[in-house]
Design a protein around this motif. Structure first.
Motif, PDB file in Angstrom:
ATOM      1  N   GLU A 198       0.994  -1.443  -0.454  1.00  0.00           N
ATOM      2  CA  GLU A 198       0.302  -0.157  -0.349  1.00  0.00           C
ATOM      3  C   GLU A 198       0.918   1.047  -0.020  1.00  0.00           C
ATOM      4  OE1 GLU A 198      -4.023   1.168   2.402  1.00  0.00           O
ATOM      5  OE2 GLU A 198      -2.222   1.271   3.854  1.00  0.00           O
ATOM      6  N   ALA A 201       2.486   1.695  -3.323  1.00  0.00           N
ATOM      7  CA  ALA A 201       1.582   2.578  -4.032  1.00  0.00           C
ATOM      8  C   ALA A 201       1.194   3.674  -4.253  1.00  0.00           C
ATOM      9  CB  ALA A 201       0.192   1.853  -3.989  1.00  0.00           C
ATOM     10  N   LEU A 202       1.575   4.495  -2.902  1.00  0.00           N
ATOM     11  CA  LEU A 202       1.573   6.175  -2.747  1.00  0.00           C
ATOM     12  C   LEU A 202       2.677   6.740  -3.392  1.00  0.00           C
ATOM     13  CD1 LEU A 202      -0.575   8.169  -1.493  1.00  0.00           C
ATOM     14  CD2 LEU A 202       0.687   7.984   0.614  1.00  0.00           C
ATOM     15  N   SER A 203       3.462   5.833  -2.934  1.00  0.00           N
ATOM     16  CA  SER A 203       5.319   6.401  -3.414  1.00  0.00           C
ATOM     17  C   SER A 203       5.398   6.757  -5.085  1.00  0.00           C
ATOM     18  CB  SER A 203       6.111   5.418  -2.339  1.00  0.00           C
ATOM     19  OG  SER A 203       6.200   6.020  -1.422  1.00  0.00           O
ATOM     20  N   ARG A 204       4.889   5.598  -5.286  1.00  0.00           N
ATOM     21  CA  ARG A 204       4.777   5.229  -7.098  1.00  0.00           C
ATOM     22  C   ARG A 204       4.053   6.819  -7.932  1.00  0.00           C
ATOM     23  NH1 ARG A 204       5.109  -0.648  -6.569  1.00  0.00           N
ATOM     24  NH2 ARG A 204       2.500   0.045  -7.075  1.00  0.00           N
ATOM     25  N   GLU A 205       2.384   6.756  -7.090  1.00  0.00           N
ATOM     26  CA  GLU A 205       1.672   7.917  -7.204  1.00  0.00           C
ATOM     27  C   GLU A 205       1.782   8.962  -7.142  1.00  0.00           C
ATOM     28  OE1 GLU A 205      -1.740   5.983  -5.416  1.00  0.00           O
ATOM     29  OE2 GLU A 205      -2.811   8.604  -6.317  1.00  0.00           O
ATOM     30  N   LEU A 206       2.612   9.595  -6.059  1.00  0.00           N
ATOM     31  CA  LEU A 206       3.275  10.552  -5.631  1.00  0.00           C
ATOM     32  C   LEU A 206       4.756  11.027  -5.635  1.00  0.00           C
ATOM     33  CD1 LEU A 206       1.895  11.074  -2.682  1.00  0.00           C
ATOM     34  CD2 LEU A 206       1.128  11.543  -4.290  1.00  0.00           C
ATOM     35  N   ASP A 207       5.003   9.836  -7.102  1.00  0.00           N
ATOM     36  CA  ASP A 207       6.782   9.701  -6.964  1.00  0.00           C
ATOM     37  C   ASP A 207       7.490  10.276  -6.358  1.00  0.00           C
ATOM     38  OD1 ASP A 207       9.011  10.175  -9.597  1.00  0.00           O
ATOM     39  OD2 ASP A 207       8.949  12.119  -9.654  1.00  0.00           O
ATOM     40  N   ARG A 411       1.147  15.292 -10.278  1.00  0.00           N
ATOM     41  CA  ARG A 411       1.082  14.596  -9.602  1.00  0.00           C
ATOM     42  C   ARG A 411      -0.025  15.366  -8.013  1.00  0.00           C
ATOM     43  NH1 ARG A 411       3.484   9.544 -10.195  1.00  0.00           N
ATOM     44  NH2 ARG A 411       5.386  10.390 -12.225  1.00  0.00           N
ATOM     45  N   THR A 412      -0.970  14.361  -8.330  1.00  0.00           N
ATOM     46  CA  THR A 412      -2.157  14.791  -7.186  1.00  0.00           C
ATOM     47  C   THR A 412      -1.869  13.536  -5.332  1.00  0.00           C
ATOM     48  OG1 THR A 412      -4.670  13.519  -8.552  1.00  0.00           O
ATOM     49  CG2 THR A 412      -3.669  16.384  -8.640  1.00  0.00           C
ATOM     50  N   PRO A 414      -4.339  11.608  -3.029  1.00  0.00           N
ATOM     51  CA  PRO A 414      -5.502  11.068  -3.449  1.00  0.00           C
ATOM     52  C   PRO A 414      -6.162  10.978  -1.612  1.00  0.00           C
ATOM     53  CG  PRO A 414      -3.061   9.499  -2.533  1.00  0.00           C
ATOM     54  CD  PRO A 414      -2.545  10.928  -3.260  1.00  0.00           C
TER      55      PRO A 414
END
Ligand code: C2O
Ligand code: CU
Ligand code: CU
Length: 569
Positions: A198, A201-207, A411-412, A414
């Motif tokens: 989890e 995934a957040l780290s990827r989403e926010l680069d 990026r935004t 979540p």
């Protein structure tokens, strides 16, 4: 210079608190006094070129001090004094030394994957007993650094346990009874980061990249002798109130600079001070607080991001923040700063003089090493108390964040970060267990429910599997106490009777703060306040009887006995 808290507050009320913080960016190395702080902010805006160069913030690299270490096999952590290690002054500091694959770390930031097995050996190369405690990490009490397992100089202790925590910012530090404050203060402390799917995934989403845009920062205040050496020399008053440094270091450096680009950063902040409480804010040189998102605390991600302008961070607590630097132009900067607050030392008159005569011989980082000699001049030759302690409630800057380049970042964050297990209802029969936090004025030490630590006593006995309702009750004529439980997380259910500066920040009808949401292992209890928490003694379900600790994470208080065994059976 303000001579009392009251005077300080009066002054702070008149001047803009933010201006005070901003102005500290231009003053000299010694932690700011109010007088310096009163310099008009306009002067700063007019002369950006005159900002002093400050050392770069030490970022966790692939080795070295606070380097990132992903343990492969059994890891040896040797507690020892390392000459020249402290970035701020080049003084000796105590550190856990580790080697793996030809590389060398001091106080490695351990990076673990949920589900993996963790195996470590502590080697005690100090001249006194020590033991490692993994703060916030699920581990059977024999693996969790109970002081009864402290090992003598030259001794070793083997740890092996599976990583069952959710992703989060945990940490490790010594826990030998009576020596915890000093050893931690002289350097023994670092992060223990757990990652899971989890969180990744957040780290990827926010680069976000750990060590570059996801940055662990340990905040610690220190006192120095005339040669820059660390000095731990608490007076009797310091033992009562907590030992306050003259400066706050970030990753061991003095008001360092983080060079950043116009994007989102994740900061993992750990209050590693023995006693100092922070009221943290990001302050711009234009004199405004820049809001940030609180995304995680002691036990990992919150369910939703919380937009804040400031937060209290007490010893032992961690927060994970997202700081958005989009909208700043290259050349602009912010300061991670302490914003003014009332430290609430209500324990009464006669305890005003921090840094008065030491109660015991001062000890330095070099003096606690093994090897038979201290190599350190007597402290009387270099009085460390010349500088007054940095006022806990004063405005001062800790870290400079300088935007020096532009980046496209779209990026935004979540709206939902995680889902926590439903908070279990306490099954305590009858009334909640009450823990009054009060001063024993005869013995001059702090007590929990009227008791002080006894290694062999178990004054609190709880049934495994059951969530309980506990109340921490801060004496009105006391001071703030960050209360910490080993072995289990708790939910903060309510705050009652909170002082105004706390009540103002409540985010719900129960009086909770944003920093109370999620899973907590340490919670700050203010004078006059009752904090209701629900520890769940069913999770984790450790095999057999357990003896964990409940203590104040003001480490001077802890060492003086503000700690109890909690037996789980
Ligand atoms: Cu971080 Cu028992 O402590
Ligand atoms: Cu702990
Ligand atoms: Cu305390």
């Amino acid at each position: 210079m303000p001579h009392s808290r009251r005077e300080f507050l009066a002054l702070a009320g008149k001047a803009s608190a933010l201006a005070l913080v901003g102005a500290h960016l231009v003053d000299s190395p010694l932690a700011g006094t109010l007088v310096d702080g009163l310099r008009p902010l306009a002067a700063l805006a007019a002369v950006p070129a005159s900002l002093p160069a400050s050392a770069p913030l030490p970022l966790p690299g692939a080795e070295g001090l606070y380097g990132l270490l992903r343990p492969e096999a059994e890891l040896t952590l040797a507690a020892r004094s390392v000459p020249g290690l402290l970035p701020a002054t080049g003084a000796a500091m105590l550190a856990y030394e580790a080697r793996q694959g030809g590389r060398l770390w001091r106080n490695p930031i351990l990076v673990l994957q949920k589900g993996q097995e963790f195996r470590a050996r502590l080697v005690n190369n100090l001249a006194e007993p020590t033991i490692i405690h993994w703060h916030g990490v699920d581990a059977d009490w024999r693996q969790a650094g109970h002081p009864s397992y402290a090992v003598e100089p030259g001794g070793r202790y083997d740890y092996a346990f599976p990583i069952t925590n959710r992703a989060g910012t945990y940490w490790y530090h010594p826990h030998p009874h009576g020596l915890t404050a000093r050893q931690s203060y002289l350097g023994l402390a670092s992060f223990f980061l757990v990652r899971d799917a989890e969180e990744e995934a957040l780290s990827r989403e926010l680069d976000l990249t750990l060590g570059a845009t996801d940055i662990p920062i340990v905040l610690q205040d220190k006192r120095f002798d005339a040669h820059g050496g660390l000095v731990y020399a608490p007076s009797a008053d310091d033992l009562l109130m907590g030992y306050m440094g003259t400066e706050v270091l970030a990753n061991g450096a003095r008001r360092p600079t983080l060079r950043a680009s116009t994007r989102l950063y994740r900061l993992r902040l750990l209050n590693g001070c023995t006693a100092r409480i922070f009221n943290l804010a990001f302050v711009s040189t234009q004199g405004g607080k820049r809001p940030f998102l609180l995304i995680g605390n002691d036990g990992g991600l919150l369910e939703t991001p919380q937009r804040l302008e400031q937060l209290f961070l007490a010893p032992g607590e961690r927060v994970e923040l997202l700081l958005d630097l989009r909208g700043l132009r290259p050349g602009e900067e912010l300061a991670l700063a302490n914003a003014p607050f009332d430290p609430m030392h209500n324990e009464g008159a006669g305890h005003g003089a921090h840094g008065a005569a030491p109660a015991s011989a001062p000890v330095s980082a070099t003096a606690t090493t093994g090897g038979g000699h201290s190599g350190h001049a007597p402290q009387s030759a270099s009085p460390q108390s010349a500088a007054p302690a940095l006022d806990e409630g004063a405005a001062y800057s800790i870290l400079r964040i300088l935007v020096d380049r532009q980046e496209r970042y779209d990026r935004t964050v979540p709206a939902r970060l995680s889902t926590l297990p439903a908070a279990s209802a306490p099954v305590t029969p009858g009334a909640p267990r009450r823990f009054e936090l009060a001063l024993d004025r005869h013995a001059n030490r702090w007590t929990i429910a009227g008791l002080v630590f006894d290694m062999d006593a178990a004054p609190v006995v709880v049934e495994r599997r059951a969530p309980e309702a506990w109340e921490f009750i801060g004496a009105t004529d006391g001071m703030p106490h960050p209360m910490h439980l080993h072995g289990y997380f708790f939910r903060v259910a309510a705050r009652r009777g909170s002082p105004r500066q706390v009540l103002q920040r409540a985010v719900d009808a129960a009086g909770r703060l944003a920093t109370d949401l999620g899973l907590k292992d340490t919670v700050l209890v203010w004078p006059g306040e009752t904090v209701e928490v629900v520890p769940d003694f069913g999770t984790p379900n450790y095999p057999g009887e357990q003896t964990f600790l409940l203590h104040c994470h003001n480490l001077e208080h802890e060492d003086q006995g503000m700690m109890l065994n909690v037996r789980v059976r």
